[in-house]
Design a protein around this motif. Structure first.
Motif, mmCIF file in Angstrom:
data_model
loop_
_atom_site.group_PDB
_atom_site.id
_atom_site.type_symbol
_atom_site.label_atom_id
_atom_site.label_comp_id
_atom_site.label_asym_id
_atom_site.label_seq_id
_atom_site.Cartn_x
_atom_site.Cartn_y
_atom_site.Cartn_z
ATOM 1 N N PHE A 191 -70.248 -11.651 -57.557
ATOM 2 C CA PHE A 191 -69.496 -12.030 -56.359
ATOM 3 C C PHE A 191 -68.369 -12.990 -56.719
ATOM 4 C CE2 PHE A 191 -69.032 -15.570 -53.358
ATOM 5 C CZ PHE A 191 -68.302 -14.914 -52.397
ATOM 6 N N TRP A 238 -65.740 -27.926 -55.958
ATOM 7 C CA TRP A 238 -66.608 -26.904 -56.548
ATOM 8 C C TRP A 238 -65.843 -26.176 -57.652
ATOM 9 C CZ3 TRP A 238 -71.472 -27.438 -55.255
ATOM 10 C CH2 TRP A 238 -72.389 -26.492 -55.699
ATOM 11 N N VAL A 239 -64.866 -25.395 -57.256
ATOM 12 C CA VAL A 239 -63.980 -24.805 -58.262
ATOM 13 C C VAL A 239 -62.592 -25.284 -57.900
ATOM 14 C CG1 VAL A 239 -63.200 -22.695 -59.361
ATOM 15 C CG2 VAL A 239 -65.469 -22.800 -58.366
ATOM 16 N N LYS A 240 -62.167 -26.327 -58.587
ATOM 17 C CA LYS A 240 -60.972 -27.018 -58.146
ATOM 18 C C LYS A 240 -59.750 -26.120 -58.214
ATOM 19 C CE LYS A 240 -59.750 -31.825 -58.218
ATOM 20 N NZ LYS A 240 -59.678 -33.040 -59.010
ATOM 21 N N SER A 241 -59.639 -25.336 -59.285
ATOM 22 C CA SER A 241 -58.407 -24.586 -59.484
ATOM 23 C C SER A 241 -58.212 -23.519 -58.411
ATOM 24 C CB SER A 241 -58.412 -23.943 -60.866
ATOM 25 O OG SER A 241 -59.635 -23.289 -61.085
ATOM 26 N N TYR A 242 -59.271 -23.138 -57.727
ATOM 27 C CA TYR A 242 -59.122 -22.144 -56.666
ATOM 28 C C TYR A 242 -59.226 -22.763 -55.272
ATOM 29 C CZ TYR A 242 -58.983 -18.174 -59.744
ATOM 30 O OH TYR A 242 -58.594 -17.269 -60.686
ATOM 31 N N TRP A 250 -64.414 -12.385 -56.416
ATOM 32 C CA TRP A 250 -63.605 -13.272 -55.563
ATOM 33 C C TRP A 250 -62.366 -13.727 -56.313
ATOM 34 C CZ3 TRP A 250 -64.556 -14.964 -50.469
ATOM 35 C CH2 TRP A 250 -63.708 -15.955 -50.018
ATOM 36 N N HIS A 293 -53.019 -21.737 -51.190
ATOM 37 C CA HIS A 293 -53.769 -21.872 -52.444
ATOM 38 C C HIS A 293 -54.987 -22.762 -52.322
ATOM 39 C CE1 HIS A 293 -51.888 -19.531 -55.652
ATOM 40 N NE2 HIS A 293 -51.089 -19.312 -54.647
ATOM 41 N N LEU A 323 -63.558 -21.475 -46.596
ATOM 42 C CA LEU A 323 -63.682 -20.037 -46.375
ATOM 43 C C LEU A 323 -64.531 -19.361 -47.444
ATOM 44 C CD1 LEU A 323 -60.081 -19.157 -45.201
ATOM 45 C CD2 LEU A 323 -62.136 -19.458 -43.839
ATOM 46 N N PHE A 324 -64.468 -19.868 -48.672
ATOM 47 C CA PHE A 324 -65.294 -19.289 -49.734
ATOM 48 C C PHE A 324 -66.768 -19.406 -49.377
ATOM 49 C CE2 PHE A 324 -67.863 -19.860 -53.548
ATOM 50 C CZ PHE A 324 -67.539 -18.737 -54.273
ATOM 51 N N ILE A 335 -64.926 -20.923 -65.339
ATOM 52 C CA ILE A 335 -63.579 -20.589 -64.881
ATOM 53 C C ILE A 335 -62.570 -21.478 -65.582
ATOM 54 C CG2 ILE A 335 -62.035 -20.589 -62.897
ATOM 55 C CD1 ILE A 335 -64.276 -19.703 -61.184
ATOM 56 N N PRO A 380 -69.683 -21.772 -61.054
ATOM 57 C CA PRO A 380 -68.774 -21.066 -61.962
ATOM 58 C C PRO A 380 -67.696 -21.966 -62.553
ATOM 59 C CG PRO A 380 -68.131 -20.671 -59.711
ATOM 60 C CD PRO A 380 -69.279 -21.629 -59.656
ATOM 61 N N ASP A 381 -67.591 -23.201 -62.061
ATOM 62 C CA ASP A 381 -66.413 -23.999 -62.363
ATOM 63 C C ASP A 381 -66.188 -24.147 -63.857
ATOM 64 O OD1 ASP A 381 -64.185 -25.375 -61.644
ATOM 65 O OD2 ASP A 381 -65.182 -27.310 -61.594
ATOM 66 N N GLN A 425 -59.611 -20.339 -68.032
ATOM 67 C CA GLN A 425 -58.213 -20.673 -67.786
ATOM 68 C C GLN A 425 -57.592 -21.372 -68.980
ATOM 69 O OE1 GLN A 425 -58.677 -22.694 -64.072
ATOM 70 N NE2 GLN A 425 -58.035 -20.908 -62.893
ATOM 71 N N PHE A 469 -59.001 -22.708 -50.059
ATOM 72 C CA PHE A 469 -59.837 -22.029 -49.075
ATOM 73 C C PHE A 469 -60.335 -23.024 -48.031
ATOM 74 C CE2 PHE A 469 -60.168 -19.022 -52.627
ATOM 75 C CZ PHE A 469 -59.798 -17.874 -51.961
#
Lengths: 472, 485
Positions: free
Chosen positions: A380, B68-72, A384, B190, B132-133, A459, A455-456, A463, B192
Motif C-alpha cells: 500500500f 511520519w514520512v516527512k518528504s511526502y 501510494w 505537497h 489524508l494518507f 523512503i 516506511p520513513d 531518496q 496530505f
C-alpha cells in the motif's frame, strides 16, 4: 578500495568457482549440504553488500559504477538470492542430481543482476544482462519434463529476440552518439534524432522484457508455471529488482521526455489491464502470480515514467516491498506444493489452508493483501508513493486507471485467500513447518507490516540513493 | 503536547486486538472480556472527550501531530471538532453494544473479536485523523475485516454479498485515492495534511468541480448514495449481527463524514457546483429506499433499505449547504447509527431464536418475547421519526433546511416519510402481533445481560431526542465554519 567496490561480485564469483570445483572433485555432496553452503554464501554476499553500502566510485574505466543506488538494488538482489536458497530445500524443486548446477547458475544469475544494477555503459550492461539471462534460461530448464522444456525454449527464444532488439537499439544509439556510456548519451548532439529515439525505445524493450511488462511479457506465464517454485520466486523477485535498477539508472540518464512518458504510459496501461484481466481467469496459482506480476510491472512503470527523483525513489521502495510480499506468497506456494508432492498447485489445493496451517494462511493473506495494495502493508505504502509521484507530473488518468486496476486485482487475490480460509480441505493433514521456515515466514510477515507502517527510514534511504546517483 | 486522548481512544482497541491475538483460542470467555474491556475504555474516553470538548472553540481541538514520512507531507495527526467528536462517541457506543450483543458468538470466537476490534480501530482512525494518507489507510482497514466478518460468520448468500461489498467499497476508495493524490499534486500543496491544504492551496474552480465530483462519488459509495447503494442491503443482510450493527451504524457514516470533512471543507465551491446533483440523488435515496423497503419479505432487507432511505436524509442535509442542514445531517448520522444498531441487535436475536427472518414465518413475537419486541418497536418508531426520538429532530432540521433551499425536493421527501411509516408499521404488525407462528414459538426473550446493550442504545436515542440542544450546541460552531464563513 577498488576491490571493496566490487566486493559482493567478487564473493559471488568465488562462490561460483567453489561450486564448479566441487563439481570437478567428483565427490558426491548431499543436496542438503550444498543448500546449506549456498545459504551461508548468500548470507555472506548480503552482508558484504550492506558493508559496502556507503562506498561509491567508478570502476573499469568508468563503465561500472557503485553507489548507494546500485548497492540498494544489490542488497535487494542479494536478499532475493538468500530467500530463494532458503526455499530450495525440497527435492521437488531441485532434483538431487542437479543441485550443483542449480546453485552455480543461481549464483551466476545473481552476479549478472548485480552487475546490471551497477552498469553505466551499454556494453557492460549487455554483458551483464546476458550473464543473468542465460543463467535464468538454464535454471528454468532444470526440471526436464516436456512442459518445462517447451517453456524454457520459449523463454530462450523470446529472450534472445529481446537481446537482439537491444543490440539493434544499442548499435543505433552508439553509432549516432559515438559513445556507449550513459552519461555521454544525453550530452550527445544526436539525441534529438528520430533514429536515436528509436534506438532508446529498442533498448527499453529489453528492460521491459526483464520486468515482464507489456509488450514483452509473453514469456512470463509459461515460465512461471513450469519452472521450479524457488526459480520462479527468483525470477519474480531478484530479477524484477534488477530490471527496476536498470530502468531507474537508464531513465535517469536519458531523461523522460513527454513522448517517452507517453509510450511508457501506453505500456503501463496495457500491462495493468492485461495482467489483471488475465489473472482473473487462472486456476494455476503460479500462472496467476505471473499475470499478477505483469500487472505489478505496470504499476512500477507508472512511477518510473514520472521521471522525477520521487518517482525513481518510490520505484526502488516498491521493488523492495514487492520482493518481500512476493516471496511471502511463494513461500506458501512452495510449502503447499511440497506437501502436495506436485510443483504446480491449483487454486483448489489451497482449500482449507487455514485449518492445515493457520500461520501459513495468515502469511498468504497478508502478502496477497499487500500485493493488492491494502493498508497498512508495504504494498500500500509503495503504491501510494509511486502514484503520487506520477500524479505530481499530471498523469492523472494513468493513476486513476492503476487504482481501479488494484481493485480488480483484489478480486483474484481474495479468491486465493478465500480458498485458504473458507473452503473445506480435501485432506486434514496439517502442513508442518520446520524451524527455519517458521522464522522465515515470521520475518517476512513482520517486514511486510513494518515497511507499511514505518516506511520513513526506507523512503529517505531511497531518496538519498537516487539523489546521490543523479550527480554525474 | 498534552495528554494524547485521541490516540488513547485509538490505541484501546488496538491493544485489545494484540491481547486477543496473544490469548489462546480456547479461552473464549477471557477473549470476550478483553474485547469488552477495550470497548469500555474507548467508551469512557469518548465520553470524557465530549465532556472536555470546548463548544466555543471554532478550530480543531485535542490536536496531536507526529511526523511520519516527512518528504511526502504525511503526518500522524489527529484532531476533533464538533463533527467528529460525535462520530467518535457514536462509534464507541456501537462497538460497546456490539460486543455485548456478540456474547452469543460461538464459532471461531478469537478471530471474530479480533476482527471486530481491528475494524473499529480503522473507524476511529478515520474519524479522528486530519491527514489524508491516514484517512485512506484507516478507511481501508475498516473495509477488509468487514469482508472477513461477513464471509466467515455471515448468513444468506454471504460469499456473494461480501465480495460485492468489498469491491464496491474499494472502487469508491479508488476514486478517493486518486482524488487525494490529485490534491497532493496541486501547486502549493505537497502535503496530505488537511489543515495545511485548506490554508495553503487555492483550488481553481475547475479543480474544485472535478475533485468534488470524484470525491463525492468515492465517498458516496460508502454512504450508500443512489445508484451506488446496491452493496449495502446485501451486505447488511449477510453480515453477522454485530457486524451489521457496526456496518450500518458506523461504517456508512464514514462516507457521509468524508463528504463533509474532505469534500465540503476543502472544496466549498465544488460543493456548491454539484449541490443540485447531490440533492436529487439524495431524494432518489429517500424515495427509492423507502419504496423498495415496502416490498421486502426479509426483516433485515427492510432495515437495509430503510438505511438507504435514511442515509438519503443525511445526504440531503449536506446538499443544502446550510449550517442547519449540516446540523441535521450530522444529527441524523448519529441517531441513525444508534437506531440501526438497535434494529440489527433485535433482528439478530430474533433470527437466532426463530432461524428465520421472513415476515411470513414470523408473527406474534410480542407475546413470546415482549422485551425484544419492545426494543424493536422503539427502534421502528424512531425510524419513522416519532417526536421525542433523536431521528425526529434530525429529520426536522434537514427538512427545514431542504424546504428553504430545494422546496420541491423537500416536499417530496416529506411524503416519503409516510411510506417509511407504512413499511415500518407493516413490519411491526406482521412480526410482533397476530397469532404466534410455529417458528416463533421457539423464541426466548433476552436475559438481563443482553438487555443492557439494547437499553443503552434506547437510552441514548431518547436522551438526544429530548435534549437535542446538547448535540446541536457542540456542532454548530464547526458546521458554520465548514463553508468557510
Amino acid at each position: 578500495m577498488d576491490i571493496l567496490l566490487f566486493l559482493p561480485e567478487t564473493i559471488l564469483s568465488a562462490l561460483i568457482f567453489l561450486y564448479l570445483c566441487l563439481a570437478l572433485a567428483k565427490k558426491e555432496l548431499s543436496p542438503k549440504t550444498l543448500t546449506r553452503l549456498a545459504g551461508l554464501g548468500a548470507f555472506v554476499v548480503l552482508v558484504s553488500v550492506v558493508y559496502s553500502m556507503n562506498f561509491s566510485g567508478q570502476l573499469f574505466h568508468g563503465t561500472y559504477r557503485s553507489d548507494l543506488l546500485s548497492q540498494c538494488f544489490k542488497a535487494l538482489i542479494g536478499l532475493g538470492l538468500l530467500l530463494t536458497v532458503l526455499l530450495s530445500g525440497s527435492p521437488l524443486a531441485v532434483p538431487g542430481s542437479r543441485a550443483l548446477e542449480y546453485f552455480v547458475f543461481l549464483f551466476s544469475a545473481t552476479l549478472g543482476m548485480m552487475m546490471i544494477s551497477s552498469s553505466v555503459d551499454l556494453l557492460t550492461l549487455f554483458v551483464s544482462m546476458e550473464l543473468s539471462s542465460y543463467s535464468l534460461y538454464l535454471l528454468t530448464a532444470l526440471r526436464l519434463d516436456r512442459r518445462n522444456a517447451e517453456s524454457s525454449v520459449k523463454y530462450l527464444i523470446l529472450g534472445a529476440a529481446g537481446s537482439g532488439v537491444f543490440l539493434w537499439g544499442a548499435s543505433l544509439v552508439i553509432g549516432l552518439s559515438g559513445t556507449a556510456s550513459f552519461a555521454g548519451l544525453i550530452q550527445s548532439p544526436a539525441s534529438a534524432q528520430p533514429a536515436f529515439l528509436l534506438g532508446l525505445v529498442f533498448i527499453l524493450f529489453a528492460f521491459l522484457f526483464k520486468l515482464s511488462a507489456a509488450p514483452m511479457h509473453f514469456w512470463a506465464p509459461d515460465v512461471y508455471e513450469s519452472a521450479a517454485t524457488p526459480v520462479t520466486n527468483f525470477i519474480a523477485t531478484a530479477s524484477k529488482a534488477a530490471a527496476v535498477a536498470i530502468l531507474v539508472r537508464f531513465l535517469m540518464s536519458s531523461g523522460v521526455s513527454a513522448a517517452l512518458a507517453g509510450l511508457l504510459g501506453v505500456f503501463a496501461f496495457i500491462s495493468m489491464t492485461l495482467g489483471n484481466t488475465a489473472a482473473l481467469l487462472q486456476k494455476d496459482v503460479k500462472r496467476l502470480l505471473a499475470y499478477s506480476s505483469i500487472a505489478q510491472a505496470g504499476y512500477i512503470l507508472v512511477g518510473l515514467l514520472a521521471g522525477t527523483p520521487e518517482g525513481y525513489a518510490s520505484s526502488l521502495f516498491y521493488a523492495a516491498a514487492y520482493l518481500l510480499m512476493n516471496t511471502g506468497v511463494f513461500l506458501v506456494v512452495h510449502l503447499v506444493a511440497k506437501a502436495l508432492k506436485h510443483d504446480n498447485p491449483q487454486l483448489a489445493h489451497f482449500d482449507g489452508l487455514a485449518e492445515r496451517s493457520p500461520k501459513l494462511a495468515l502469511l498468504l493473506l497478508l502478502s496477497l493483501l499487500s500485493l493488492a495494495g491494502i493498508p497498512p502493508l508495504a504494498g500500500f505504502t509503495g503504491k501510494w508513493i509511486l502514484f503520487s509521484a506520477a500524479m505530481d507530473q499530471g498523469h492523472w488518468f494513468l493513476v486513476l486507471w492503476a487504482v481501479l486496476n488494484s481493485v480488480v486485482s483484489l478480486f483474484y487475490y481474495l479468491t486465493l485467500a478465500k480458498h485458504a480460509y473458507l473452503e473445506k480441505p480435501s485432506t486434514k493433514e496439517p502442513i508442518v513447518l520446520t524451524g527455519p521456515m517458521k522464522s522465515l515466514g515470521f520475518g517476512l510477515l513482520l517486514s511486510i507490516i513494518a515497511l507499511g507502517i514505518f516506511p520513513d527510514l526506507f523512503i529517505s534511504l531511497a531518496q538519498k540513493a537516487v539523489s546521490g546517483a543523479l550527480i554525474p | 503536547m498534552s495528554f494524547p486522548l485521541l490516540t488513547c481512544i485509538l490505541l484501546a482497541p488496538v491493544t485489545g486486538l494484540v491481547l486477543i491475538l496473544l490469548t489462546p483460542g480456547r479461552q473464549e470467555t477471557l477473549i470476550k472480556w478483553i474485547a469488552l474491556a477495550a470497548a469500555a475504555v474507548t467508551l469512557v474516553l469518548s465520553i470524557w472527550l465530549c465532556l472536555k470538548f470546548d463548544p466555543a472553540n471554532t478550530g480543531f481541538q485535542f490536536v496531536e501531530r507526529l511526523d511520519w514520512v516527512k518528504s511526502y507531507g504525511i503526518h500522524y495527526s489527529n484532531a476533533v471538532d464538533g463533527l467528529n467528536v460525535w462520530m467518535i462517541l457514536l462509534t464507541s457506543i456501537v462497538i460497546f453494544c456490539g460486543i455485548l450483543v456478540s456474547w452469543t458468538v460461538t464459532f471461531r470466537v478469537k478471530d471474530f473479536f479480533a476482527n471486530m476490534l481491528f475494524l473499529v480501530s480503522g473507524v476511529f482512525g478515520v474519524f479522528m485523523t486530519t491527514n489524508l494518507f491516514f484517512f485512506f489507510l484507516f478507511y481501508e482497514i475498516a473495509v477488509i475485516p468487514m469482508y472477513l466478518l461477513i464471509v466467515i460468520w455471515g448468513s444468506t448468500n454471504k460469499q456473494y454479498a461480501a465480495m460485492k461489498l468489498t469491491l464496491y467499497l474499494l472502487l469508491g476508495s479508488a476514486l478517493m485515492f486518486a482524488g487525494f493524490l490529485y490534491i497532493y499534486s496541486l501547486p502549493g500543496s505537497h502535503t496530505f495534511d488537511l489543515i495545511q491544504i485548506k490554508q495553503n492551496v487555492s483550488f481553481t474552480a475547475e479543480a474544485q468541480n472535478v475533485l468534488f465530483l470524484g470525491l463525492f462519488l468515492g465517498f458516496g459509495v460508502l454512504a450508500a448514495c443512489f445508484p451506488f447503494h446496491v452493496w449495502s442491503p446485501d451486505g447488511h443482510v449477510a453480515a453477522p449481527t454485530a457486524a451489521s450493527m457496526l456496518h450500518a451504524g458506523v461504517l456508512m457514516k464514514l462516507g457521509a463524514y468524508g463528504i463533509l470533512r474532505v469534500g465540503v471543507y476543502l472544496l466549498p465551491e465544488g460543493a456548491r457546483h454539484w449541490a443540485h446533483l447531490v440533492a436529487w440523488l439524495s431524494l432518489c435515496n429517500i424515495v427509492y429506499g423507502a419504496l423498495v423497503a415496502t416490498q421486502q419479505k426479509d426483516l433485515k432487507y427492510i432495515i437495509g433499505y430503510s438505511s438507504v432511505s435514511h442515509m438519503g436524509i443525511v445526504l440531503l442535509g449536506i446538499a443544502t449547504l446550510t449550517p442547519v442542514g449540516f446540523n441535521g445531517a450530522v444529527f441524523q448520522m448519529f441517531s441513525h447509527g444508534l437506531m440501526t444498531a438497535l434494529f440489527f441487535a433485535c433482528v439478530g436475536h430474533i433470527y437466532d431464536g426463530c432461524h428465520t427472518r421472513q415476515l411470513s414465518d414470523l408473527g406474534g413475537l410480542s407475546k413470546q418475547a415482549p422485551v425484544i419486541s419492545a426494543f424493536f418497536i422503539i427502534a421502528g418508531l424512531c425510524g419513522l421519526g416519532l417526536p421525542g426520538m433523536g431521528s425526529f429532530v434530525a429529520e426536522l432540521l434537514v427538512t427545514i433546511a431542504a424546504l428553504s433551499v430545494y422546496p420541491v425536493i423537500g416536499i417530496v421527501s416529506l411524503t416519503a416519510l409516510l411510506v417509511t411509516a407504512y413499511y415500518v408499521l407493516t413490519a411491526v404488525q406482521k412480526t410482533f402481533y397476530g397469532p404466534v407462528s410455529e417458528k416463533a414459538s421457539h423464541l426466548r426473550d433476552i436475559g438481563l445481560f443482553q438487555f443492557i446493550p439494547r437499553a443503552i442504545l434506547v437510552g441514548c436515542l431518547i436522551y438526544f431526542g429530548i435534549f437535542p440542544q446538547v448535540f446541536i450546541h457542540l456542532i454548530s460552531v464547526s458546521t458554520k465554519g465548514l463553508l468557510g464563513a
